[in-house]
Design an enzyme around this catalytic site. Structure first.
Site, PDB file in Angstrom:
ATOM      1  N   ASP A 179       0.846  -1.192   0.000  1.00 61.31           N
ATOM      2  CA  ASP A 179       0.000   0.000   0.000  1.00 61.31           C
ATOM      3  C   ASP A 179       0.886   1.248   0.000  1.00 61.31           C
ATOM      4  O   ASP A 179       1.824   1.357   0.808  1.00 61.31           O
ATOM      5  CB  ASP A 179      -0.859  -0.056   1.280  1.00 61.31           C
ATOM      6  CG  ASP A 179      -1.982   0.945   1.295  1.00 61.31           C
ATOM      7  OD1 ASP A 179      -2.450   1.350   0.215  1.00 61.31           O
ATOM      8  OD2 ASP A 179      -2.415   1.316   2.417  1.00 61.31           O
ATOM      9  N   HIS A 180       0.609   2.177  -0.903  1.00 61.60           N
ATOM     10  CA  HIS A 180       1.361   3.444  -0.956  1.00 61.60           C
ATOM     11  C   HIS A 180       2.867   3.256  -1.092  1.00 61.60           C
ATOM     12  O   HIS A 180       3.649   3.910  -0.369  1.00 61.60           O
ATOM     13  CB  HIS A 180       1.057   4.320   0.277  1.00 61.60           C
ATOM     14  CG  HIS A 180      -0.354   4.818   0.322  1.00 61.60           C
ATOM     15  ND1 HIS A 180      -0.796   5.863  -0.447  1.00 61.60           N
ATOM     16  CD2 HIS A 180      -1.420   4.371   1.016  1.00 61.60           C
ATOM     17  CE1 HIS A 180      -2.092   6.054  -0.226  1.00 61.60           C
ATOM     18  NE2 HIS A 180      -2.503   5.157   0.658  1.00 61.60           N
TER      19      HIS A 180
ATOM     20  N   GLU B  28      -1.765   6.089  -8.901  1.00 56.90           N
ATOM     21  CA  GLU B  28      -2.762   7.075  -8.460  1.00 56.90           C
ATOM     22  C   GLU B  28      -2.666   8.366  -9.259  1.00 56.90           C
ATOM     23  O   GLU B  28      -1.577   8.827  -9.576  1.00 56.90           O
ATOM     24  CB  GLU B  28      -2.566   7.372  -6.965  1.00 56.90           C
ATOM     25  CG  GLU B  28      -3.591   8.340  -6.396  1.00 56.90           C
ATOM     26  CD  GLU B  28      -3.545   8.419  -4.864  1.00 56.90           C
ATOM     27  OE1 GLU B  28      -4.267   7.649  -4.206  1.00 56.90           O
ATOM     28  OE2 GLU B  28      -2.778   9.235  -4.345  1.00 56.90           O
TER      29      GLU B  28
ATOM     30  N   GLY C  84      -8.756   5.942   1.442  1.00 57.61           N
ATOM     31  CA  GLY C  84      -9.347   6.817   2.461  1.00 57.61           C
ATOM     32  C   GLY C  84     -10.838   6.598   2.586  1.00 57.61           C
ATOM     33  O   GLY C  84     -11.611   7.550   2.738  1.00 57.61           O
TER      34      GLY C  84
ATOM     35  N   ASN D 183     -10.256   0.763   0.162  1.00 59.99           N
ATOM     36  CA  ASN D 183      -9.205   0.646   1.185  1.00 59.99           C
ATOM     37  C   ASN D 183      -9.712   1.054   2.563  1.00 59.99           C
ATOM     38  O   ASN D 183     -10.252   2.168   2.716  1.00 59.99           O
ATOM     39  CB  ASN D 183      -8.037   1.570   0.829  1.00 59.99           C
ATOM     40  CG  ASN D 183      -7.226   1.057  -0.325  1.00 59.99           C
ATOM     41  OD1 ASN D 183      -7.645   0.176  -1.053  1.00 59.99           O
ATOM     42  ND2 ASN D 183      -6.047   1.621  -0.497  1.00 59.99           N
TER      43      ASN D 183
HETATM   44  P1  13P Z   1      -8.708   5.025   5.793  1.00 62.99           P
HETATM   45  O1  13P Z   1      -7.828   5.908   6.619  1.00 62.99           O
HETATM   46  O2  13P Z   1      -9.957   5.716   5.390  1.00 62.99           O
HETATM   47  O3  13P Z   1      -8.984   3.716   6.450  1.00 62.99           O
HETATM   48  O4  13P Z   1      -7.930   4.710   4.415  1.00 62.99           O
HETATM   49  C1  13P Z   1      -7.049   3.643   4.322  1.00 62.99           C
HETATM   50  C2  13P Z   1      -6.264   3.661   3.058  1.00 62.99           C
HETATM   51  O5  13P Z   1      -6.554   4.352   2.107  1.00 62.99           O
HETATM   52  C3  13P Z   1      -5.110   2.747   2.994  1.00 62.99           C
HETATM   53  O6  13P Z   1      -4.427   2.891   1.784  1.00 62.99           O
HETATM   54  O1  G3H Z   2      -3.194   4.837   3.620  1.00 66.02           O
HETATM   55  C1  G3H Z   2      -2.402   4.689   4.553  1.00 66.02           C
HETATM   56  C2  G3H Z   2      -2.613   3.643   5.545  1.00 66.02           C
HETATM   57  O2  G3H Z   2      -3.599   4.032   6.448  1.00 66.02           O
HETATM   58  C3  G3H Z   2      -1.326   3.193   6.174  1.00 66.02           C
HETATM   59  O3  G3H Z   2      -0.935   3.961   7.259  1.00 66.02           O
HETATM   60  O4  G3H Z   2       1.589   4.110   7.053  1.00 66.02           O
HETATM   61  O5  G3H Z   2       0.429   4.399   9.271  1.00 66.02           O
HETATM   62  O6  G3H Z   2       0.554   2.153   8.183  1.00 66.02           O
HETATM   63  P1  G3H Z   2       0.488   3.643   7.982  1.00 66.02           P
HETATM   64 ZN    ZN Z   3      -4.497   4.948   1.083  1.00 70.11          ZN
END
Ligand code: 13P
Ligand code: G3H
Ligand code: ZN
Length: 315
Positions: free
Chosen positions: A87-88, A139, A217, A259
């Site tokens: 993720d990210h 993205e 999000g 997500n």
């Molecule tokens: P939330 O903070 O809304 O749960 O979003 C999570 C997210 O986008 C993880 O990539």
């Molecule tokens: O989108 C981001 C996620 O909520 C991950 O957050 O880097 O604190 O694990 P984190």
């Molecule tokens: Zn995210």
């Protein structure tokens, strides 16, 4: 390691089915055994495909060997339709490292870079990942920043539908995260009437009818969890998420991955606060962490049923 050695699959078939049958696959973030067990129990109880999402900071927190050991310990079978997703991902190197570990899907998050640079790095990641049959998400547009606890982010920009076709064909990515008004964290909206930009989503979906779109999000910030937190010493006054109605609507419009991280953080916090408040003499972590795991499992099941529409979709 190959991801197939862990029983994982990439997101290709998962998204093709989600688009064909108008539902979204949940991507729940995990960072310890309680979160992983909760997500897997919910997936198994509901027969839902699930994407196990790991951020770079979560990977560091668990340690790569421990993380992959936990995935092996989950005894995942390919017909359960489980993907392991970075993720990210912030760089090419972060993505290649995840692929080497056995991830079946990666996100390259270069949306804050200028358009041409976002294309360049997303294309580079897709070229590399596809050699290993790993799926790639990128993205366009930026969500409001990840909040420091309880402030509203301000640095967001909506996805421009005019950019989407060029971006997707130039990069050869497999799915695209779009910005239509969601934001990370527990403080997403100032009031209950704020609407997502469904006009942008509709425009993108019209231009690319069968292309998988992703909503980041997207936690709904369940009121009952905020209530438990606040009644047990927490202070999360103005926490507010995306309404379940709006999320369900998005699943009917080509959003095929949603997500969720914050909702499971809330479930953990609510259960631990309540457990310790009700039994202040307890010092056995397995009691309150067990309660946290149960409440996370229930939260995942509720969202699979009431938001994603992904129950019973593994066959
Ligand atoms: P939330 O903070 O809304 O749960 O979003 C999570 C997210 O986008 C993880 O990539
Ligand atoms: O989108 C981001 C996620 O909520 C991950 O957050 O880097 O604190 O694990 P984190
Ligand atoms: Zn995210």
């Amino acid at each position: 390691m190959k991801y197939s050695d862990f029983g994982l699959i990439n997101t290709h078939d998962i998204f093709t089915d989600a688009i064909a049958r108008n539902y979204a696959v949940p991507a729940f973030n995990f960072y310890n055994t309680e979160t992983l067990n909760a997500i897997m129990s919910a997936a198994r109880e509901t027969h839902s495909p699930v994407i196990l999402a790991v951020s770079e900071s979560a990977l560091k927190y668990m340690g790569a060997d421990m993380l992959m050991g936990m995935i092996r310990g989950a005894n995942i079978k390919p017909d359960e339709k489980i993907a392991l997703h970075l993720d990210h991902g912030s760089s090419f190197d972060a993505c290649t490292h995840a692929i080497e570990l056995g991830f079946s899907s990666v996100m390259i998050d270069a949306s804050k870079l200028p358009f041409a640079e976002n294309i360049e790095i997303s294309k580079q990641v897709a070229n590399h990942a596809h050699k290993f049959n790993v799926s790639v998400e990128a993205e366009l547009g930026t969500l409001a920043g990840i909040e420091d606890e309880n402030t509203f982010g301000t640095d967001s920009s909506y996805t421009n539908p005019d950019d989407v076709e060029k971006f997707v064909s130039a990069t050869n990515i497999d799915s695209l995260a779009i910005a239509i008004g969601t934001s990370h964290g527990a403080y997403k909206r100032k009031n209950d009437t704020e609407e997502l930009r469904f006009d942008i989503l509709a425009d993108v979906a019209k231009r690319m009818p069968n292309f998988p779109l992703v909503l980041h999000g997207a936690s709904s910030i369940p009121e009952h969890l905020i209530k438990i937190i606040n009644e047990n010493g927490g202070q999360m006054k103005n926490a507010r998420g995306i309404s379940t109605e709006q999320l369900r609507h998005a699943t009917k419009m080509n959003i095929c991955k949603i997500n969720v991280d914050s909702d499971l953080r809330l479930a953990t916090t609510a259960a631990i606060r309540q457990s310790l408040n009700e039994k202040p003499e307890n010092f056995n972590p397995r009691e309150y962490l067990g309660a946290a795991q149960r409440l996370m499992t229930q939260t995942c099941i509720d969202e699979i049923r009431n938001i994603m529409g992904s129950e019973n979709k593994i066959n």
